[in-house]
Write a protein that holds these residues in place. Structure first.
Motif, PDB file in Angstrom:
ATOM      1  N   ASP A  58      21.585  28.598  75.957  1.00 56.85           N
ATOM      2  CA  ASP A  58      22.400  28.119  74.837  1.00 56.85           C
ATOM      3  C   ASP A  58      23.798  28.748  74.869  1.00 56.85           C
ATOM      4  O   ASP A  58      24.802  28.059  74.706  1.00 56.85           O
ATOM      5  CB  ASP A  58      21.702  28.456  73.513  1.00 56.85           C
ATOM      6  N   ALA A  59      23.832  30.046  75.124  1.00 57.33           N
ATOM      7  CA  ALA A  59      25.104  30.777  75.049  1.00 57.33           C
ATOM      8  C   ALA A  59      26.134  30.323  76.081  1.00 57.33           C
ATOM      9  O   ALA A  59      27.333  30.447  75.853  1.00 57.33           O
ATOM     10  CB  ALA A  59      24.863  32.280  75.189  1.00 57.33           C
TER      11      ALA A  59
ATOM     12  N   SER B  52      16.164  33.455  68.644  1.00 58.48           N
ATOM     13  CA  SER B  52      17.269  33.434  67.681  1.00 58.48           C
ATOM     14  C   SER B  52      17.714  32.021  67.329  1.00 58.48           C
ATOM     15  O   SER B  52      18.904  31.727  67.256  1.00 58.48           O
ATOM     16  CB  SER B  52      18.466  34.208  68.236  1.00 58.48           C
TER      17      SER B  52
ATOM     18  N   ALA C  66      14.447  34.803  75.883  1.00 57.04           N
ATOM     19  CA  ALA C  66      15.754  35.318  76.314  1.00 57.04           C
ATOM     20  C   ALA C  66      16.447  34.326  77.246  1.00 57.04           C
ATOM     21  O   ALA C  66      17.667  34.165  77.200  1.00 57.04           O
ATOM     22  CB  ALA C  66      15.589  36.674  77.000  1.00 57.04           C
TER      23      ALA C  66
ATOM     24  N   TRP D  17      18.194  24.141  69.646  1.00 54.32           N
ATOM     25  CA  TRP D  17      19.357  23.545  70.307  1.00 54.32           C
ATOM     26  C   TRP D  17      19.171  23.326  71.785  1.00 54.32           C
ATOM     27  O   TRP D  17      19.949  22.608  72.415  1.00 54.32           O
ATOM     28  CB  TRP D  17      20.602  24.404  70.038  1.00 54.32           C
TER      29      TRP D  17
ATOM     30  N   VAL E 294      19.808  41.618  78.248  1.00 56.92           N
ATOM     31  CA  VAL E 294      20.637  40.636  78.959  1.00 56.92           C
ATOM     32  C   VAL E 294      22.109  41.046  78.851  1.00 56.92           C
ATOM     33  O   VAL E 294      22.835  41.095  79.855  1.00 56.92           O
ATOM     34  CB  VAL E 294      20.401  39.223  78.394  1.00 56.92           C
TER      35      VAL E 294
ATOM     36  N   MET F  96      30.382  33.450  74.371  1.00 59.04           N
ATOM     37  CA  MET F  96      29.234  32.565  74.112  1.00 59.04           C
ATOM     38  C   MET F  96      29.769  31.268  73.505  1.00 59.04           C
ATOM     39  O   MET F  96      30.664  31.312  72.665  1.00 59.04           O
ATOM     40  CB  MET F  96      28.261  33.218  73.139  1.00 59.04           C
ATOM     41  N   VAL F  97      29.203  30.140  73.918  1.00 55.81           N
ATOM     42  CA  VAL F  97      29.674  28.853  73.400  1.00 55.81           C
ATOM     43  C   VAL F  97      28.564  28.047  72.730  1.00 55.81           C
ATOM     44  O   VAL F  97      28.729  26.852  72.492  1.00 55.81           O
ATOM     45  CB  VAL F  97      30.331  27.999  74.513  1.00 55.81           C
ATOM     46  N   GLY F  98      27.432  28.697  72.452  1.00 51.64           N
ATOM     47  CA  GLY F  98      26.309  27.959  71.880  1.00 51.64           C
ATOM     48  C   GLY F  98      26.148  28.200  70.392  1.00 51.64           C
ATOM     49  O   GLY F  98      27.095  28.574  69.703  1.00 51.64           O
ATOM     50  N   MET F  99      24.947  27.990  69.907  1.00 52.92           N
ATOM     51  CA  MET F  99      24.675  28.153  68.493  1.00 52.92           C
ATOM     52  C   MET F  99      24.160  29.542  68.142  1.00 52.92           C
ATOM     53  O   MET F  99      24.234  29.964  66.996  1.00 52.92           O
ATOM     54  CB  MET F  99      23.662  27.105  68.018  1.00 52.92           C
ATOM     55  N   VAL F 100      23.614  30.270  69.123  1.00 52.21           N
ATOM     56  CA  VAL F 100      23.089  31.598  68.793  1.00 52.21           C
ATOM     57  C   VAL F 100      24.228  32.590  68.589  1.00 52.21           C
ATOM     58  O   VAL F 100      25.326  32.424  69.108  1.00 52.21           O
ATOM     59  CB  VAL F 100      22.114  32.151  69.862  1.00 52.21           C
TER      60      VAL F 100
ATOM     61  N   ARG G 136      17.803  31.503  75.121  1.00 51.11           N
ATOM     62  CA  ARG G 136      18.927  32.022  74.341  1.00 51.11           C
ATOM     63  C   ARG G 136      20.191  32.146  75.199  1.00 51.11           C
ATOM     64  O   ARG G 136      21.283  31.751  74.781  1.00 51.11           O
ATOM     65  CB  ARG G 136      18.492  33.390  73.815  1.00 51.11           C
ATOM     66  N   THR G 137      20.058  32.672  76.406  1.00 46.73           N
ATOM     67  CA  THR G 137      21.215  32.776  77.307  1.00 46.73           C
ATOM     68  C   THR G 137      21.707  31.390  77.709  1.00 46.73           C
ATOM     69  O   THR G 137      22.916  31.161  77.812  1.00 46.73           O
ATOM     70  CB  THR G 137      20.846  33.578  78.575  1.00 46.73           C
TER      71      THR G 137
ATOM     72  N   HIS H  71       9.631  33.342  69.827  1.00 48.10           N
ATOM     73  CA  HIS H  71       9.821  34.781  69.970  1.00 48.10           C
ATOM     74  C   HIS H  71      11.279  35.178  70.226  1.00 48.10           C
ATOM     75  O   HIS H  71      11.758  35.143  71.364  1.00 48.10           O
ATOM     76  CB  HIS H  71       8.908  35.237  71.114  1.00 48.10           C
ATOM     77  N   THR H  72      11.995  35.604  69.185  1.00 52.45           N
ATOM     78  CA  THR H  72      13.405  36.040  69.297  1.00 52.45           C
ATOM     79  C   THR H  72      14.304  35.162  70.142  1.00 52.45           C
ATOM     80  O   THR H  72      15.210  35.647  70.814  1.00 52.45           O
ATOM     81  CB  THR H  72      13.564  37.498  69.819  1.00 52.45           C
TER      82      THR H  72
ATOM     83  N   LEU I 251      23.259  37.603  72.336  1.00 59.60           N
ATOM     84  CA  LEU I 251      22.330  37.587  73.453  1.00 59.60           C
ATOM     85  C   LEU I 251      21.269  38.655  73.240  1.00 59.60           C
ATOM     86  O   LEU I 251      21.451  39.579  72.445  1.00 59.60           O
ATOM     87  CB  LEU I 251      23.080  37.886  74.754  1.00 59.60           C
ATOM     88  N   ASN I 252      20.192  38.545  73.970  1.00 64.64           N
ATOM     89  CA  ASN I 252      19.218  39.638  74.013  1.00 64.64           C
ATOM     90  C   ASN I 252      19.936  40.895  74.521  1.00 64.64           C
ATOM     91  O   ASN I 252      20.784  40.816  75.413  1.00 64.64           O
ATOM     92  CB  ASN I 252      18.065  39.227  74.941  1.00 64.64           C
TER      93      ASN I 252
END
Ligand SMILES: C[S@@+](CC[C@H](N)C(=O)[O-])C[C@H]1O[C@@H](n2cnc3c(N)ncnc32)[C@H](O)[C@@H]1O
Ligand SMILES: C[S@@+](CC[C@H](N)C(=O)[O-])C[C@H]1O[C@@H](n2cnc3c(N)ncnc32)[C@H](O)[C@@H]1O
Lengths: 194, 194
Positions: B44-45, B68, B38, B73, A155, A144-148, B41-42, B65-66, A151-152
């Motif tokens: 971002d990742a 995260s 989700a 971002w 996923v 992962m390269v982001g801020m979170v 979030r993915t 909602h989650t 992952l869910n």
């Protein structure tokens, strides 16, 4: 060109011939219904017929939440505790890979998933428990390269399962009946005589 | 060995240098909060800072909602209608790939995702609309061998995004600042002077 639509019998035989009895998922207190449902649904999609779980004391698994009917085709084995469940899976000869952030974690794509494999994933809030991390043979991580921070869980599970699917497709592990005859008979009976 | 923990400034610069401005997602009436969350979030990742969406009239996107914290971002651009949104994405030079079951769909792994790419996904119930399917340059499909007809939308999106990540990592497309300076300044300002 029109194809005759396959009979229900043909469809189920095709399903069973793509099943991977030596690939499974273990859910360590995953409890949100939409995550459980999505994991079971993805499992069905890559040929997994059996998954394992331990649930927090207060969770009743129904599995109906948008599993899109996959619950009928994928059996969830509920274990009383982690140790019992993992021991059972290991007895089947599976390597247990925890999807877990740790110092010893390796990139999920560096693993050989053509070996008998169980992918262990952790709960939405606390992740893989210390006990589960200890019981696992290896830890894998999805880059992962982001801020979170993560992952869910459905996923993450899907990404690892589809890497397994890719490797197994390349190794020609689909299309050959590997499900025990007794299970074939059971599934056919239930599907054709409802 | 102990590393000094990176400063917040370093962390954000690292984030920005991994961002892929020429990769995005377009959500065609995806509306369940956990799926929206989700997907963001993915995104971002794997280094996506901007996603696009059209929402059904009755949906108010909060994104809390989650996701995260990823909502902070990743910017979701809400378009009044599909045509307007897709046109804007195409003006940025992106190939638009609809994740869509159709006769012309190709395996999602056969695509070159190092090209500027927008992945278009459909709603939970009806999937990609006819209009969106027509506007897309190509259709891609994730192979499935089970009984279910489709994957969860956030799972499908993640599988395609991580295939893009894999290809882009292999092509050394991470680690080089490609975000416009004006956006860098804006993000740094907001992150460091809250
Ligand atoms: C939402 S995460 C748990 C987050 C938890 N706060 C932690 O620190 O572990 C739920 C599960 O998804 C899986 N997971 C999520 N992101 C992952 C990643 N990047 N690599 C490997 N597993 C991941 C892991 O099994 C994790 O236990
Ligand atoms: C739950 S599916 C929609 C199902 C809908 N009944 C249909 O027939 O399109 C939601 C979205 O996820 C994506 N999706 C799900 N499974 C997919 C697969 N195997 N290949 C490509 N996209 C998929 C598509 O974008 C789809 O529109």
């Amino acid at each position: 060109m029109q194809h005759p639509s396959p009979t229900r019998y043909d469809k189920i035989i095709a399903l069973l011939s793509n099943r991977q009895p030596d690939l499974t998922v273990f859910m360590d207190e995953v409890h949100k219904p939409h995550n459980l449902a999505a994991i079971v649904r993805t499992s069905d999609a890559i040929g997994i017929g059996h998954v394992h779980a331990v649930f927090p004391p207060d969770v009743k698994f129904s599995g109906h939440h948008t599993a899109s009917g996959s619950k009928r085709w994928v059996t969830t084995h509920k274990h009383p505790d982690l140790k019992t469940g993992i021991t059972e899976v290991k007895k089947q000869g599976m390597q247990v890979l925890a999807a877990h952030f740790s110092d010893k974690a390796v990139d999920f794509r560096s693993i050989d998933y053509t070996k008998p494999t169980c992918i262990l994933v952790g709960s939405e809030l606390v992740g893989v428990s210390d006990e589960a991390a200890d019981l696992a043979d290896e830890h894998v991580i999805i880059p992962m390269v982001g801020m979170v921070q993560s992952l869910n869980v459905s996923v993450a599970t899907a990404l690892i399962l589809y890497e397994a699917q890719r490797q197994r497709a390349e190794a020609n592990m689909y299309g050959e009946l590997k499900v025990p005859q007794e299970e074939v008979d059971y599934i056919l009976f239930n599907a054709l005589h409802p």
